[in-house]
Structures are given as C-alpha cells and as structure tokens.
Scaffold this motif. Structure first.
Motif, mmCIF file in Angstrom:
data_model
loop_
_atom_site.group_PDB
_atom_site.id
_atom_site.type_symbol
_atom_site.label_atom_id
_atom_site.label_comp_id
_atom_site.label_asym_id
_atom_site.label_seq_id
_atom_site.Cartn_x
_atom_site.Cartn_y
_atom_site.Cartn_z
ATOM 1 N N GLU A 2 0.903 -1.329 -0.380
ATOM 2 C CA GLU A 2 -0.085 -0.126 0.330
ATOM 3 C C GLU A 2 0.946 0.927 -0.369
ATOM 4 O O GLU A 2 1.535 0.984 0.843
ATOM 5 N N LYS A 3 0.407 2.436 -0.270
ATOM 6 C CA LYS A 3 1.067 3.309 -0.628
ATOM 7 C C LYS A 3 0.900 3.984 0.441
ATOM 8 O O LYS A 3 1.614 5.036 1.238
ATOM 9 N N GLU A 152 -9.704 2.023 4.177
ATOM 10 C CA GLU A 152 -10.911 3.040 4.022
ATOM 11 C C GLU A 152 -11.539 2.760 2.546
ATOM 12 O O GLU A 152 -12.455 3.279 2.660
ATOM 13 N N SER A 153 -11.240 3.134 1.667
ATOM 14 C CA SER A 153 -12.117 3.474 0.347
ATOM 15 C C SER A 153 -12.595 2.315 0.205
ATOM 16 O O SER A 153 -13.591 2.090 -0.423
ATOM 17 N N THR A 154 -12.208 0.761 0.691
ATOM 18 C CA THR A 154 -13.059 0.137 0.004
ATOM 19 C C THR A 154 -14.452 0.150 0.987
ATOM 20 O O THR A 154 -15.485 -0.027 0.797
ATOM 21 N N ALA A 219 -7.455 3.370 -7.303
ATOM 22 C CA ALA A 219 -7.054 2.734 -5.869
ATOM 23 C C ALA A 219 -6.204 1.554 -6.173
ATOM 24 O O ALA A 219 -5.386 1.699 -5.388
ATOM 25 N N LYS A 220 -6.745 0.609 -6.415
ATOM 26 C CA LYS A 220 -5.971 -0.808 -6.776
ATOM 27 C C LYS A 220 -4.822 -0.445 -7.307
ATOM 28 O O LYS A 220 -3.691 -1.074 -6.734
ATOM 29 N N ARG A 225 0.587 -0.830 -8.042
ATOM 30 C CA ARG A 225 1.406 -0.462 -9.633
ATOM 31 C C ARG A 225 0.853 -0.609 -10.685
ATOM 32 O O ARG A 225 2.295 -1.141 -12.178
ATOM 33 N N HIS A 226 -0.320 -1.374 -11.038
ATOM 34 C CA HIS A 226 -0.552 -1.996 -12.423
ATOM 35 C C HIS A 226 -1.136 -0.851 -12.910
ATOM 36 O O HIS A 226 -1.720 0.322 -12.946
ATOM 37 N N VAL A 227 -0.024 -1.255 -14.794
ATOM 38 C CA VAL A 227 -0.172 -0.346 -15.964
ATOM 39 C C VAL A 227 -1.588 -0.702 -16.891
ATOM 40 O O VAL A 227 -0.610 -2.149 -17.636
ATOM 41 N N PRO A 228 -2.477 -0.365 -16.582
ATOM 42 C CA PRO A 228 -3.744 -1.303 -17.657
ATOM 43 C C PRO A 228 -3.403 -0.799 -18.847
ATOM 44 O O PRO A 228 -2.511 -0.056 -19.563
ATOM 45 N N SER A 229 -3.887 -1.605 -19.943
ATOM 46 C CA SER A 229 -4.037 -2.143 -21.335
ATOM 47 C C SER A 229 -5.207 -0.629 -21.467
ATOM 48 O O SER A 229 -5.656 0.262 -20.555
ATOM 49 N N LEU A 230 -5.120 0.626 -22.196
ATOM 50 C CA LEU A 230 -5.549 2.242 -22.825
ATOM 51 C C LEU A 230 -6.911 1.476 -22.883
ATOM 52 O O LEU A 230 -7.802 1.614 -21.588
#
Length: 387
Positions: A2-3, A152-154, A219-220, A225-230
């Motif tokens: 977590e950040k 908290e976000s969840t 947030a997830k 550190r996930h970079v999804p496809s466009l």
C-alpha cells in the motif's frame, strides 16, 4: 504494497497517508468573511437599489409589450444574459401567449426563435443541485485519490453501494460526516422535486455508486503499480472522469424536458455521453501527466498508451489528442442528427464538454486554480456587473 502504511510511534500505530502538494485556496476566506470585501456597504446598497429598479422596469416591459416578436426577443435577450431566474413568472406567462399564437405569417427567424423558446418551456436549471452534488463528487475523488487507505476506500465504496444511513457505523470517524452529508444532500434535492420527478434520484444514486466503484479500482491500480492497457483503462476511467455523472446531475433540475426516457437513454451510455467522457478523461490526463509523475499516483491513460505502443509521453499525448478529436466529431454528429432525447439534453452534454476543453486546453485549471480560472470566477462572483 500500500502507498499508505502503518508506522509504530511509541506504543501507537499511526497511518501514514499520501501527501499531494496542491496549492492552498487562492481565495482564502474571501467568500466566507463578507466583512472583508473591498467595496463599501453604501455602494452595495446603491447597487441593490439600482438592480431592484431595473427588475421593475423589465417586468413592466413584459406588461407593455403586445407584439409577440418583440416579446420573444425580450425573453431571448434575458435568457442570454442569464437573468431569466428573476422573471420566471413573467416568462412563463409570455410563453403561454407565444404557444397560442398563429405563426403561419412568421419568417424563418421568428419561426426558429419561437421553436427554440417553446422547446425551453419548463426548463429550469437548478444551480444549487449542480453545485451541492458537484462539490461532493469532487471531495469523493480527493478522498480516494489522495487521502484514504485501500481498506478505508473499500469500506466507503461498500457504504455508498448500500446507500443507507446505517452503513455509517462501518466507516472510519473522519468519513462519517462526509457520508451522511452525501445522503442528506440527495434527500434534500429529492424533497425539492415534484412527486412525479422523485424517481430521478435513483438514477443519480446509480451514477454516484458507479463513480465510487471506479475510484476504488483506480486506487487498487495505484497500490499494485498496475499499468492497464488503454482499453482496460478507459473501460473504468471514462466513468471515474465524472463526465457521465455531472450531466445526469443537471437533468435532475430540468423540469418537464427531462423525462424517464432521458434518464434511461443516459444510463445506457450512448455515443454522446461516451464522447463527452473521452474528451474529459483524455484532456485531463494529458494536462495532468507531468504533475502526477512528481507524486505517487495511479497510472493515467498516457502511461497506458506508452505501454501498449512502446513509445514516449510526447507521442502518447499526440495520439490521445487525435482520439479527443474523433470524440468531438462523434459528439458533433450526435448534435446534428435526430436523437431519442430533446436537443436541450444534447446541448447539456456539449456544453459540459466545452467546459472540459476550456479547463484543460492550456493548463490544468481545475487543479491549478490561480490561472484564468481565477479570472473566470472573479468575473462571475466577485466583480460588480455594470448596470
């Protein structure tokens, strides 16, 4: 990882949260401390008196104008000045006369103006609704993006999905007031609606729930550190842009023109709404890309394009602008062609898209408000209007 993390200080666990270096409000307490306004009370009273005198004069123009063409031009001028809320009764009475008149002898200008005004009959924009709700949505974004932990976000997302005051007990203390205010604001709006209009709030609640779900997903991404496809990014971030929720908010106060069919159409995510979301999301990401690389933040569509095509940020931004241009073409096409909804609804979406262009054209004026945005707000809310 977590950040946000837990740090042991003495015998206590302390949550270390993200910290974004946004500049403080450029207005300070300007709009709270009325006594600090620079103009004198005497000058203010003179202005108020002059405004009241002019309102009486305009009201008398409605009474004295018998020519229908002049009456239509009077209403059109008042509406373009944004002063129609002062003369709602006079305008409604005049529109009934305009509706009943025989228009067979009218030329193109009079006919089109009559059509425009009658299509606007029953249309009352609620600025209060747009501002209660829009402010809360902005706060919601900041909670997920800059302050709350993933846990908290969840919890907040689950509470918003439940949409029940009892869900407040599951939330951390600092989120309880916000959550209850969100529900209370929507209840207050519902009370202002006519009995046959109250169903609209269910559509607005669905928009807010969808926003919360999309914020949690982003947030997830950031934590992992996930970079999804466009494509994956846009599937979620077109919703998180808020560009679907905000027009829906405006429909709530649009009177008879906003039918149930309009809300059903909007909730189906039609081409016009999709184009608006593409414009808002990509312009936002292009302008905020450089800023957000300087802090811990979820990957934007710029990073997603760079990953998909193995290119740099400059090329990615250029290609994303081309997608924005295509979205504008789609929106213009939807504006010109007959649709399932009144033109006023399409205009609402087009005007909101225009505002996104204005905000993100040269800078991120939403985040960096000490820009032309300050001048725009000042012209509307601070500087005296010459009368």
């Amino acid at each position: 990882m977590e950040k946000q993390s837990l740090t042991i200080i003495g015998d206590e666990e302390v949550t270390v949260r993200k910290s974004s270096k946004f500049h403080p409000s450029i207005w300070g307490d300007y709009f709270i401390q009325n006594s600090s306004l620079s103009y004198a009370e005497e000058s203010t009273q003179r202005m108020i008196k002059k405004v009241e005198e002019l309102k009486v004069k305009v009201m008398s123009m409605f009474e004295e104008t018998s020519d229908i063409s002049q009456l239509m031009n009077l209403i059109d001028s008042i509406q373009m000045l944004g002063l129609d809320y002062h003369f709602e009764n006079e305008i409604d009475k005049a529109l009934r006369l305009i509706y009943e008149v025989d228009d067979k002898s009218y030329g193109l200008y009079e006919t089109s103006l009559r059509f425009q005004l009658l299509r606007q009959h029953g249309y009352h924009v609620s600025a209060v609704i747009c501002s209660k709700v829009f402010s809360l949505l902005s706060i919601t974004d900041d909670i997920y993006d800059n302050y709350s932990t993933l846990e908290e976000s969840t919890l907040l997302t689950e509470a918003i999905k439940r949409w029940n005051p009892q869900a407040v007990y599951c939330l951390p203390e600092y989120l309880k007031d916000y959550y209850l205010k969100l529900l209370m604001t929507c209840e207050e709006i519902e009370e202002e609606l006519e009995p046959n209009e109250k169903y609209r709030m269910l559509y607005l609640q669905d928009e807010i729930k969808a926003l919360a779900i999309s914020y949690l997903e982003e947030a997830k991404w950031g934590i992992e550190r996930h970079v999804p496809s466009l494509d994956e990014h846009l599937h979620n971030s077109l919703i998180s842009s808020g560009c679907s929720a905000v027009p829906c908010v405006s429909y709530v106060g649009m009177g008879e023109v906003a039918t149930k069919e309009v809300f059903d159409w909007h909730s189906s995510f039609p081409k016009a709404v999709e184009a608006c979301c593409v414009i808002g999301r990509l312009l936002n990401d292009i302008r905020s890309h450089e800023l957000e690389q300087g802090r811990d933040h979820t990957a934007s569509t710029v990073e997603s394009y760079m990953k998909d095509h193995d290119t740099d940020a400059k090329v990615a931004c250029k290609k994303l602008r081309e997608i924005v241009e295509k979205a504008w073409k789609d929106l213009n096409k939807e504006s010109l062609n007959p649709t399932k909804v009144p033109r006023l609804i399409i205009e609402r979406i087009v005007n909101f898209s225009r505002s996104m262009e204005e905000i993100y054209k040269y800078n991120d004026m939403y985040t960096n408000s000490d820009t032309k945005m300050k001048d725009n707000i000042s012209l509307v809310l601070v500087e005296s209007f010459p009368v």
